[in-house]
Design an enzyme around this catalytic site. Structure first.
Site, mmCIF file in Angstrom:
data_model
loop_
_atom_site.group_PDB
_atom_site.id
_atom_site.type_symbol
_atom_site.label_atom_id
_atom_site.label_comp_id
_atom_site.label_asym_id
_atom_site.label_seq_id
_atom_site.Cartn_x
_atom_site.Cartn_y
_atom_site.Cartn_z
ATOM 1 N N ASP A 297 -1.751 6.557 6.183
ATOM 2 C CA ASP A 297 -2.809 5.628 5.789
ATOM 3 C C ASP A 297 -3.041 4.705 6.985
ATOM 4 O O ASP A 297 -2.219 3.845 7.286
ATOM 5 C CB ASP A 297 -2.331 4.836 4.555
ATOM 6 C CG ASP A 297 -3.309 3.753 4.130
ATOM 7 O OD1 ASP A 297 -4.317 3.531 4.828
ATOM 8 O OD2 ASP A 297 -3.046 3.116 3.086
ATOM 9 N N LYS B 150 -12.458 -2.094 7.411
ATOM 10 C CA LYS B 150 -11.733 -2.981 8.336
ATOM 11 C C LYS B 150 -12.167 -2.696 9.771
ATOM 12 O O LYS B 150 -12.711 -3.545 10.442
ATOM 13 C CB LYS B 150 -10.233 -2.812 8.163
ATOM 14 C CG LYS B 150 -9.806 -3.174 6.730
ATOM 15 C CD LYS B 150 -8.494 -2.567 6.366
ATOM 16 C CE LYS B 150 -8.271 -2.545 4.877
ATOM 17 N NZ LYS B 150 -8.323 -3.839 4.220
ATOM 18 N N TRP C 106 0.819 -1.217 0.000
ATOM 19 C CA TRP C 106 0.000 0.000 0.000
ATOM 20 C C TRP C 106 0.849 1.261 0.000
ATOM 21 O O TRP C 106 0.432 2.287 -0.526
ATOM 22 C CB TRP C 106 -1.011 -0.027 1.155
ATOM 23 C CG TRP C 106 -1.865 -1.250 1.055
ATOM 24 C CD1 TRP C 106 -1.872 -2.319 1.893
ATOM 25 C CD2 TRP C 106 -2.795 -1.565 0.008
ATOM 26 N NE1 TRP C 106 -2.743 -3.277 1.435
ATOM 27 C CE2 TRP C 106 -3.323 -2.838 0.285
ATOM 28 C CE3 TRP C 106 -3.228 -0.893 -1.133
ATOM 29 C CZ2 TRP C 106 -4.265 -3.457 -0.538
ATOM 30 C CZ3 TRP C 106 -4.167 -1.502 -1.957
ATOM 31 C CH2 TRP C 106 -4.673 -2.774 -1.660
HETATM 32 N N1 PMP Z 1 -4.408 0.959 2.504
HETATM 33 C C1 PMP Z 1 -4.362 -0.154 3.249
HETATM 34 C C2 PMP Z 1 -3.463 -0.191 4.441
HETATM 35 C C3 PMP Z 1 -5.166 -1.241 2.909
HETATM 36 O O1 PMP Z 1 -5.119 -2.351 3.643
HETATM 37 C C4 PMP Z 1 -6.014 -1.153 1.774
HETATM 38 C C5 PMP Z 1 -6.956 -2.253 1.354
HETATM 39 N N2 PMP Z 1 -6.819 -3.456 1.864
HETATM 40 C C6 PMP Z 1 -5.993 0.007 1.017
HETATM 41 C C7 PMP Z 1 -5.191 1.049 1.417
HETATM 42 C C8 PMP Z 1 -6.845 0.154 -0.214
HETATM 43 O O2 PMP Z 1 -8.137 0.412 0.166
HETATM 44 P P1 PMP Z 1 -9.345 0.528 -0.864
HETATM 45 O O3 PMP Z 1 -9.614 -0.836 -1.363
HETATM 46 O O4 PMP Z 1 -10.452 1.107 -0.028
HETATM 47 O O5 PMP Z 1 -8.931 1.463 -1.950
#
Ligand code: PMP
Length: 361
Positions: free
Chosen positions: A172, A196, A103
């Site tokens: 994030d 989450k 990420w």
């Molecule tokens: N950041 C983190 C730490 C994640 O775990 C995730 C998705 N698992 C995301 C960003 C991406 O999120 P989204 O699918 O809502 O775009």
């Protein structure tokens, strides 16, 4: 109804059962209004109250200072990967990023479209098995911010302490927001997809320091400017009403459970039980180095890929679902966010011990 399973999936993830029960009622008839929660206007008095309450609870639980705005946006956490640099960077501007997993790598790629990105740390060559401590990197003098992912959902690593930096932090927190106390005043922006620890997918919460709203270049699309949403209390266009409603209910549940400090203690206890099994022998091997271990996502391996496949399949038979690791690292992963119940942990721990006994390496 068949018995509820324990879902270890990384998100969307388990929600508090009480919240789901209330939502089931409110979908048909919200607060005895004669109409369901998904059917009411976002500009109605009833929904405005839902959104204001959710924001108020978030402010209270995270102790968000008054000079921060709370936004409920769409486009997933992934849209923040470009919205942040689009609003805060531009030609000649720089930001520092810590590369601790998939990420952060994705956000680095997006940020490079808008400015100069200084990657001050990377654990990629060790399969992202740890996060750095503050002595291992410097935030460039001319950086606008230091960006990091507080909990790496895929690799099961988590910053135990927030990075120390002279610069404002941008984080994030998709997979660990509300799981432990944080000092919001150290941050310029905190964001988290809801799916989450906060609610269903469909809403991304952004906490942004007010002075940053005026930093955006003029020539970016209206919908992608933070100020657009801040000025209209996230009602510039139709917000994701149902996810916001659930977020409000989850926050109330969290408050009733004793708030974030109480939740942190429960999270620590839950994670420790699984790490204890991992540490008890050689059979299970944790992916994260000990001082980087996550309380939310526990990534581990068994002696062979065949045993891992058998483990995951047998677990499903016991109502323990979603234990397959992310395709980028394989193995197994137990995601145990705030709402994941202790009974599911007890069941998993017993199963891990039993499986090891019955399936020697
Ligand atoms: N950041 C983190 C730490 C994640 O775990 C995730 C998705 N698992 C995301 C960003 C991406 O999120 P989204 O699918 O809502 O775009």
């Amino acid at each position: 109804m068949s018995e509820r399973i324990y879902n270890f999936s990384p998100g969307p993830a388990m929600l508090p059962y009480e919240v789901l029960e209330q939502a089931a009622t409110d979908i048909l008839n919200f607060d005895d209004s004669g109409i369901g929660i998904c059917e009411i206007s976002h500009r109605s008095k009833e929904f405005m109250n839902v959104a204001t309450t959710a924001e108020k609870l978030l402010r209270e639980l995270l102790e968000i200072p008054d000079n921060y705005k709370v936004l409920f946006l769409q486009g997933g956490a992934s849209s923040q990967f470009f919205m942040i640099p689009m609003n805060l960077l531009g030609p000649g501007k720089k930001a520092t990023y810590l590369n601790t997993g998939t990420w952060s790598k994705k956000s680095i790629k997006e940020a490079q479209l808008f400015g100069e990105i200084d990657v001050a740390f990377s654990s990629e060559e060790n399969k992202f098995n740890r996060v750095p401590n503050s002595s291992e990197y410097n935030t460039a003098e001319d950086s606008e911010y230091l960006y990091f992912v507080s909990n790496n959902t895929i690799y099961g690593t988590q910053f135990q302490d927030m990075p120390a930096s002279e610069k404002m932090l941008v984080s994030d927190m998709s997979s660990d927001i509300l799981s432990r106390p944080i000092d919001v005043s150290k941050f310029g922006i905190i964001f988290a997809g809801a799916q989450k620890n906060m609610g269903p997918s469909g809403v991304t919460t952004v906490i942004i320091r007010e002075d940053l709203l005026d930093k955006s270049p003029e020539n970016i699309p209206t919908m992608l400017k933070y100020k657009t949403h801040a000025e209209k209390d996230s009602m510039f266009n139709t917000p994701p009403t149902f996810p916001i409603y659930i977020v409000g209910k989850v926050l109330q549940w969290l408050k009733d459970k004793g708030g974030i400090k109480a939740m942190e203690e429960l999270n620590r206890k839950k994670a420790e039980q699984i790490y204890e099994v991992i540490d008890a022998g050689e059979y299970y091997r944790g992916h994260a180095l000990k001082d980087s271990r996550s309380m939310m996502n526990i990534a581990f391996n068994l002696p062979t890929a065949e045993l891992e496949a058998k483990f995951i399949a047998e677990a499903v038979g016991l109502g323990l679902n979603g234990l397959k690791g992310h395709r980028s690292i394989g193995g197994c992963r137990a995601s145990i966010y705030n709402a994941f119940p202790q009974e599911g942990i007890t069941k998993l721990v017993a199963f891990m011990q039993e499986f090891e006994k019955n399936n020697p390496a």
